[in-house]
Design an enzyme around this catalytic site. Structure first.
Site, PDB file in Angstrom:
ATOM      1  N   ALA A 105       0.860  -1.194   0.000  1.00 32.40           N
ATOM      2  CA  ALA A 105       0.000   0.000   0.000  1.00 32.40           C
ATOM      3  C   ALA A 105       0.888   1.232   0.000  1.00 32.40           C
ATOM      4  O   ALA A 105       2.109   1.128   0.187  1.00 32.40           O
ATOM      5  CB  ALA A 105      -0.885   0.002   1.246  1.00 32.40           C
ATOM      6  N   LYS A 106       0.317   2.378  -0.230  1.00 31.43           N
ATOM      7  CA  LYS A 106       1.070   3.632  -0.075  1.00 31.43           C
ATOM      8  C   LYS A 106       0.081   4.728   0.266  1.00 31.43           C
ATOM      9  O   LYS A 106      -1.089   4.673  -0.121  1.00 31.43           O
ATOM     10  CB  LYS A 106       1.783   3.978  -1.386  1.00 31.43           C
ATOM     11  CG  LYS A 106       2.931   4.936  -1.204  1.00 31.43           C
ATOM     12  CD  LYS A 106       4.157   4.203  -0.672  1.00 31.43           C
ATOM     13  CE  LYS A 106       5.357   5.085  -0.565  1.00 31.43           C
ATOM     14  NZ  LYS A 106       6.553   4.272  -0.252  1.00 31.43           N
ATOM     15  N   GLY A 107       0.577   5.742   0.979  1.00 36.40           N
ATOM     16  CA  GLY A 107      -0.260   6.892   1.293  1.00 36.40           C
ATOM     17  C   GLY A 107       0.451   8.160   0.887  1.00 36.40           C
ATOM     18  O   GLY A 107       1.673   8.165   0.691  1.00 36.40           O
TER      19      GLY A 107
END
Ligand code: NAD
Length: 415
Positions: A105-107
């Protein structure tokens, strides 16, 4: 070719390459290239001057077949959903290649953190956490620092998350040691990049202690990579940060430079070196080039001028897909990001495991286990490349996508 394709297109092209070589079905390809869930939020913040500014925040959860989503949060003016999605996909393959029990995931928040006060950053981080807490969790999604965020940012996230869910150190990694962070975590991505860099040097017949090294970026990753290469006897001749570059062909005194930067200085304040143009740093003659700043710095425009024998991607996607083709054709050995900077997520796994077990490790154990994991990931990638031909990037994606698709099948997402 005069234009580079986008990071997302480049990442999908790497997945497609693996889909072809592994002979995977179309149904599987669809699962591999689609994110599972994406959240985009508006973040209204009362600024110090009394005005309200609305920032945009993102989280892209790509795939969790191998374990909870895992990936950093980036504060950068160019952060947007597409970019965050590409970085989230890379995390899925990085965790699979490193063989840690996480997905990807990434934010991101579209903001220049250098323009905000500490109190504004604190408010922004808490607002982001409150808007995202329902999709985060120790067994669901565990953020970490990335460009523009730090251990302090993770402490604010942990505190805000804890105000709803109770004390939960395992909700983030890359925390301050005082709050359950792991010894060695901050240095791990740079140390890991140096470990695989030394392996690539030896495989090219170059002893690390006789090698010349150039590093772009002197932040968390670049400085730790420089220090590890320095400690292993390499000649680190040039480094840069966003404000400028320096060179000393006799070798830079990296511990002295680290001290200067830790005390708030810039690389270009260092006296025992000459100033250098930031772009010229990338095209210096050297054995090992470690771009450890941002993406898209080696493109079709400068690829033909690169003189390094080996490139270790300390940053995520510093070499564009189109530049990669030019360099591989020219015989440059590129150790891809999903292998080169995997030390960050490997040490994050150690931190998370320590938090879950409420049992802290000594630094010596963290570094020993990190080196072992990095060497194993290098070995499996190199063996695949030797067996099947092709670049280290191709081999890394084949191995990672192979592992990911197996788990997807076993879970029953496909056929
Ligand atoms: P950081 O913010 O600590 O450091 C970035 C460094 O790059 C700084 O020295 C900055 O001045 C420099 N920089 C920025 N733009 C530059 C430019 N145009 N030219 C030269 N220098 C420039 O960030 P970081 O955590 O070290 O991350 C660097 C890269 O590594 C990013 O791509 C990030 O996604 C990746 N990465 C970080 C981690 C981690 O745990 N920190 C793990 C894996 C990958």
């Amino acid at each position: 070719m005069t234009q580079d394709s986008s990071m997302l297109d480049g990442t999908i092209a790497s997945i497609d390459g693996a889909v072809r070589s592994l002979g995977l079905e179309d149904d599987m390809r669809h699962v591999l290239i689609e994110p599972w869930r994406e959240v985009q939020v508006g973040l209204p913040i009362l600024m110090d001057d009394g005005n309200v500014q609305v920032f945009h925040g993102y989280r892209s959860q790509h795939n969790a077949a191998r374990g909870p989503y895992k990936g950093g949060i980036r504060y950068h003016p160019n952060a947007d959903l597409e970019h965050t999605r590409a970085l989230g996909m890379l995390m899925t393959w990085k965790t699979a290649l490193a063989d840690v029990p996480f997905g990807g995931a990434k934010g991101g928040v579209s903001v220049n953190p250098r323009e905000l006060s500490t109190s504004e950053l604190n408010k922004l981080t808490r607002r982001y956490t409150m808007s995202m807490h329902h999709i985060l969790g120790v067994n669901r999604d565990i953020p970490a620092p990335d460009l523009g965020t730090s251990a302090q940012t993770m402490a604010w996230i942990m505190d805000a998350y804890g105000s709803i869910h109770g004390h939960t150190p395992g909700i983030v990694t890359g925390k301050p040691i005082e709050l359950g962070g792991s010894l060695g975590r901050a240095e791990a991505p740079g140390r890991g990049a140096a470990v695989v860099g030394c392996r690539a040097l030896v495989d090219s017949g170059i002893a690390p202690e006789h090698s010349t090294v150039v590093i772009q970026g002197f932040g968390a990753v670049g400085a730790a990579a420089a220090r590890t290469m320095f400690d292993r006897g390499a000649n680190v001749i040039a480094v840069s940060d966003v404000d400028g570059a320096i060179i000393n062909t006799s070798g830079l005194d990296i511990p002295a430079l680290e001290k200067l930067v830790t005390e708030g200085g810039s690389v270009s304040d260092f006296t025992n070196a000459d100033a250098l143009d930031n772009d010229a740093l990338l095209t210096l003659e050297c054995d090992l080039l470690i771009p450890a700043a941002i993406e898209d710095v080696i493109t079709v425009k400068n690829a033909a001028s690169i003189k390094a024998k080996i490139i270790v991607e300390g940053a995520n996607r510093p070499v564009t897909t189109d530049a990669d083709e030019i360099l591989v054709e020219a015989g440059v050995n590129i150790i891809p990001d999903i292998l080169a900077n995997a030390g960050g997520v490997v040490a994050s796994y150690f931190e998370w495991a320590q938090n879950v077990q409420v049992f802290n490790w000594e630094l010596e154990r963290v570094n020993r286990e990190l080196d072992r994991k990095m060497n194993e990931a290098y070995d499996v990638t190199k063996a695949h490349a030797d067996r099947n031909g092709g670049s280290m990037r191709k081999a890394a994606f084949d191995v990672a996508v192979g592992r990911g698709s197996e788990t997807i099948k076993i879970r029953g997402y496909v056929g």
